[in-house]
Design a protein around this motif. Sequence first.
Motif, mmCIF file in Angstrom:
data_model
loop_
_atom_site.group_PDB
_atom_site.id
_atom_site.type_symbol
_atom_site.label_atom_id
_atom_site.label_comp_id
_atom_site.label_asym_id
_atom_site.label_seq_id
_atom_site.Cartn_x
_atom_site.Cartn_y
_atom_site.Cartn_z
ATOM 1 N N ALA A 13 83.642 27.063 -127.690
ATOM 2 C CA ALA A 13 83.154 27.242 -129.062
ATOM 3 C C ALA A 13 82.103 26.200 -129.416
ATOM 4 O O ALA A 13 81.073 26.528 -130.025
ATOM 5 C CB ALA A 13 84.316 27.166 -130.051
ATOM 6 N N THR A 14 82.319 24.954 -129.022
ATOM 7 C CA THR A 14 81.332 23.928 -129.358
ATOM 8 C C THR A 14 80.073 24.066 -128.513
ATOM 9 O O THR A 14 78.973 23.766 -128.984
ATOM 10 C CB THR A 14 81.912 22.500 -129.247
ATOM 11 O OG1 THR A 14 82.487 22.328 -127.961
ATOM 12 C CG2 THR A 14 82.940 22.247 -130.328
ATOM 13 N N THR A 17 78.274 26.809 -130.176
ATOM 14 C CA THR A 17 77.841 26.306 -131.480
ATOM 15 C C THR A 17 76.602 25.431 -131.328
ATOM 16 O O THR A 17 75.637 25.557 -132.087
ATOM 17 C CB THR A 17 78.968 25.501 -132.160
ATOM 18 O OG1 THR A 17 80.088 26.360 -132.333
ATOM 19 C CG2 THR A 17 78.540 24.951 -133.495
ATOM 20 N N ASP A 18 76.618 24.539 -130.346
ATOM 21 C CA ASP A 18 75.469 23.670 -130.142
ATOM 22 C C ASP A 18 74.250 24.461 -129.702
ATOM 23 O O ASP A 18 73.126 24.164 -130.116
ATOM 24 C CB ASP A 18 75.798 22.578 -129.125
ATOM 25 C CG ASP A 18 75.431 21.208 -129.636
ATOM 26 O OD1 ASP A 18 75.714 20.922 -130.814
ATOM 27 O OD2 ASP A 18 74.846 20.444 -128.863
ATOM 28 N N TYR A 21 72.799 25.937 -132.697
ATOM 29 C CA TYR A 21 72.098 24.903 -133.459
ATOM 30 C C TYR A 21 70.696 24.659 -132.889
ATOM 31 O O TYR A 21 69.718 24.541 -133.637
ATOM 32 C CB TYR A 21 72.915 23.615 -133.448
ATOM 33 C CG TYR A 21 72.238 22.450 -134.109
ATOM 34 C CD1 TYR A 21 72.101 22.392 -135.487
ATOM 35 C CD2 TYR A 21 71.729 21.400 -133.351
ATOM 36 C CE1 TYR A 21 71.470 21.317 -136.104
ATOM 37 C CE2 TYR A 21 71.099 20.330 -133.960
ATOM 38 C CZ TYR A 21 70.977 20.294 -135.333
ATOM 39 O OH TYR A 21 70.349 19.232 -135.930
ATOM 40 N N TRP A 43 75.938 29.598 -136.307
ATOM 41 C CA TRP A 43 76.304 28.203 -136.094
ATOM 42 C C TRP A 43 77.537 27.842 -136.916
ATOM 43 O O TRP A 43 78.503 27.268 -136.414
ATOM 44 C CB TRP A 43 75.093 27.351 -136.450
ATOM 45 C CG TRP A 43 75.242 25.878 -136.508
ATOM 46 C CD1 TRP A 43 76.122 25.102 -135.821
ATOM 47 C CD2 TRP A 43 74.455 24.984 -137.293
ATOM 48 N NE1 TRP A 43 75.928 23.782 -136.135
ATOM 49 C CE2 TRP A 43 74.913 23.685 -137.036
ATOM 50 C CE3 TRP A 43 73.407 25.166 -138.176
ATOM 51 C CZ2 TRP A 43 74.347 22.569 -137.642
ATOM 52 C CZ3 TRP A 43 72.847 24.056 -138.770
ATOM 53 C CH2 TRP A 43 73.324 22.767 -138.494
ATOM 54 N N TYR A 44 77.552 28.168 -138.189
ATOM 55 C CA TYR A 44 78.686 27.826 -139.038
ATOM 56 C C TYR A 44 79.935 28.624 -138.707
ATOM 57 O O TYR A 44 81.048 28.095 -138.736
ATOM 58 C CB TYR A 44 78.324 27.976 -140.520
ATOM 59 C CG TYR A 44 77.592 26.760 -141.007
ATOM 60 C CD1 TYR A 44 78.281 25.598 -141.318
ATOM 61 C CD2 TYR A 44 76.209 26.759 -141.107
ATOM 62 C CE1 TYR A 44 77.604 24.463 -141.736
ATOM 63 C CE2 TYR A 44 75.529 25.626 -141.526
ATOM 64 C CZ TYR A 44 76.235 24.489 -141.840
ATOM 65 O OH TYR A 44 75.566 23.361 -142.248
ATOM 66 N N LEU A 46 80.814 29.818 -135.747
ATOM 67 C CA LEU A 46 81.365 29.321 -134.485
ATOM 68 C C LEU A 46 82.012 27.947 -134.641
ATOM 69 O O LEU A 46 83.011 27.643 -134.000
ATOM 70 C CB LEU A 46 80.271 29.249 -133.416
ATOM 71 C CG LEU A 46 79.756 30.594 -132.928
ATOM 72 C CD1 LEU A 46 78.531 30.388 -132.059
ATOM 73 C CD2 LEU A 46 80.834 31.345 -132.183
ATOM 74 N N SER A 47 81.437 27.115 -135.488
ATOM 75 C CA SER A 47 81.990 25.770 -135.647
ATOM 76 C C SER A 47 83.375 25.805 -136.285
ATOM 77 O O SER A 47 84.176 24.893 -136.078
ATOM 78 C CB SER A 47 81.052 24.883 -136.455
ATOM 79 O OG SER A 47 80.944 25.354 -137.778
ATOM 80 N N SER A 68 79.837 20.431 -126.970
ATOM 81 C CA SER A 68 78.584 20.181 -127.672
ATOM 82 C C SER A 68 77.498 19.745 -126.686
ATOM 83 O O SER A 68 76.365 20.225 -126.727
ATOM 84 C CB SER A 68 78.807 19.107 -128.731
ATOM 85 O OG SER A 68 77.610 18.797 -129.377
#
Length: 91
Positions: A13-14, A17-18, A21, A43-44, A46-47, A68
Amino acid sequence: MIDPLIALGVVAATAVTDAAYVFFNAAVVARRRVPAANWSAVWYLLSAFAVINYTENPLYVAFAALGSWLGAFASVTWLVRPASPDPHPPA
Protein backbone atom coordinates in the motif's frame (compact mmCIF):
# COMPACT_ATOMS: atom_id res chain seq x y z
CA MET A 1 3.22 -9.55 17.11
CA ILE A 2 3.51 -8.83 13.41
CA ASP A 3 1.14 -10.49 10.96
CA PRO A 4 3.19 -11.15 7.78
CA LEU A 5 0.19 -10.60 5.52
CA ILE A 6 -0.59 -7.24 7.11
CA ALA A 7 3.10 -6.28 6.90
CA LEU A 8 3.13 -7.22 3.19
CA GLY A 9 -0.10 -5.28 2.68
CA VAL A 10 1.39 -2.20 4.35
CA VAL A 11 4.52 -2.44 2.16
CA ALA A 12 2.41 -2.78 -0.98
CA ALA A 13 0.00 0.00 0.00
CA THR A 14 2.76 2.47 0.81
CA ALA A 15 4.71 1.55 -2.34
CA VAL A 16 1.68 2.24 -4.50
CA THR A 17 0.85 5.32 -2.43
CA ASP A 18 4.32 6.74 -2.97
CA ALA A 19 4.15 5.97 -6.68
CA ALA A 20 0.82 7.82 -6.85
CA TYR A 21 2.44 10.76 -5.03
CA VAL A 22 5.27 10.89 -7.58
CA PHE A 23 2.81 10.74 -10.49
CA PHE A 24 0.72 13.44 -8.77
CA ASN A 25 3.78 15.70 -8.57
CA ALA A 26 4.68 15.00 -12.20
CA ALA A 27 1.15 15.96 -13.24
CA VAL A 28 1.30 19.15 -11.16
CA VAL A 29 4.67 20.15 -12.66
CA ALA A 30 3.23 19.50 -16.14
CA ARG A 31 0.18 21.57 -15.12
CA ARG A 32 -2.20 18.75 -16.01
CA ARG A 33 -5.13 19.42 -13.70
CA VAL A 34 -7.32 16.35 -14.19
CA PRO A 35 -4.48 13.81 -13.89
CA ALA A 36 -3.16 15.71 -10.86
CA ALA A 37 -6.57 15.62 -9.21
CA ASN A 38 -7.00 11.93 -10.02
CA TRP A 39 -3.57 11.02 -8.63
CA SER A 40 -4.26 13.08 -5.53
CA ALA A 41 -7.48 11.16 -4.86
CA VAL A 42 -5.74 7.81 -5.42
CA TRP A 43 -2.89 8.89 -3.15
CA TYR A 44 -5.21 9.62 -0.22
CA LEU A 45 -7.34 6.51 -0.70
CA LEU A 46 -4.30 4.23 -0.74
CA SER A 47 -2.68 5.88 2.27
CA ALA A 48 -5.74 5.07 4.38
CA PHE A 49 -4.97 1.33 4.40
CA ALA A 50 -1.43 1.77 5.68
CA VAL A 51 -2.38 4.39 8.25
CA ILE A 52 -5.24 2.33 9.65
CA ASN A 53 -3.11 -0.79 9.89
CA TYR A 54 0.14 0.55 11.28
CA THR A 55 -1.45 2.79 13.87
CA GLU A 56 -2.58 -0.30 15.74
CA ASN A 57 1.03 -1.49 15.98
CA PRO A 58 3.90 0.99 15.67
CA LEU A 59 6.18 -1.70 14.23
CA TYR A 60 4.25 -1.43 10.96
CA VAL A 61 5.78 2.02 10.46
CA ALA A 62 9.00 0.29 9.35
CA PHE A 63 7.04 -1.61 6.70
CA ALA A 64 5.36 1.62 5.61
CA ALA A 65 8.79 3.26 5.24
CA LEU A 66 10.04 0.33 3.15
CA GLY A 67 6.99 0.51 0.90
CA SER A 68 7.37 4.26 0.57
CA TRP A 69 10.99 3.89 -0.51
CA LEU A 70 10.15 1.14 -3.01
CA GLY A 71 7.28 3.14 -4.48
CA ALA A 72 9.31 6.30 -4.94
CA PHE A 73 12.25 4.42 -6.45
CA ALA A 74 10.06 2.46 -8.89
CA SER A 75 7.99 5.44 -9.98
CA VAL A 76 10.97 7.74 -10.53
CA THR A 77 12.60 4.93 -12.51
CA TRP A 78 9.41 4.71 -14.57
CA LEU A 79 9.42 8.48 -15.20
CA VAL A 80 13.05 8.67 -16.38
CA ARG A 81 13.16 10.12 -19.86
CA PRO A 82 15.98 9.81 -22.36
CA ALA A 83 18.45 12.66 -22.21
CA SER A 84 17.73 15.43 -24.67
CA PRO A 85 20.50 16.63 -26.96
CA ASP A 86 22.65 19.42 -25.55
CA PRO A 87 21.30 22.70 -26.99
CA HIS A 88 24.79 24.21 -26.66
CA PRO A 89 27.28 21.55 -27.77
CA PRO A 90 31.00 22.32 -27.37
CA ALA A 91 32.49 23.98 -30.44
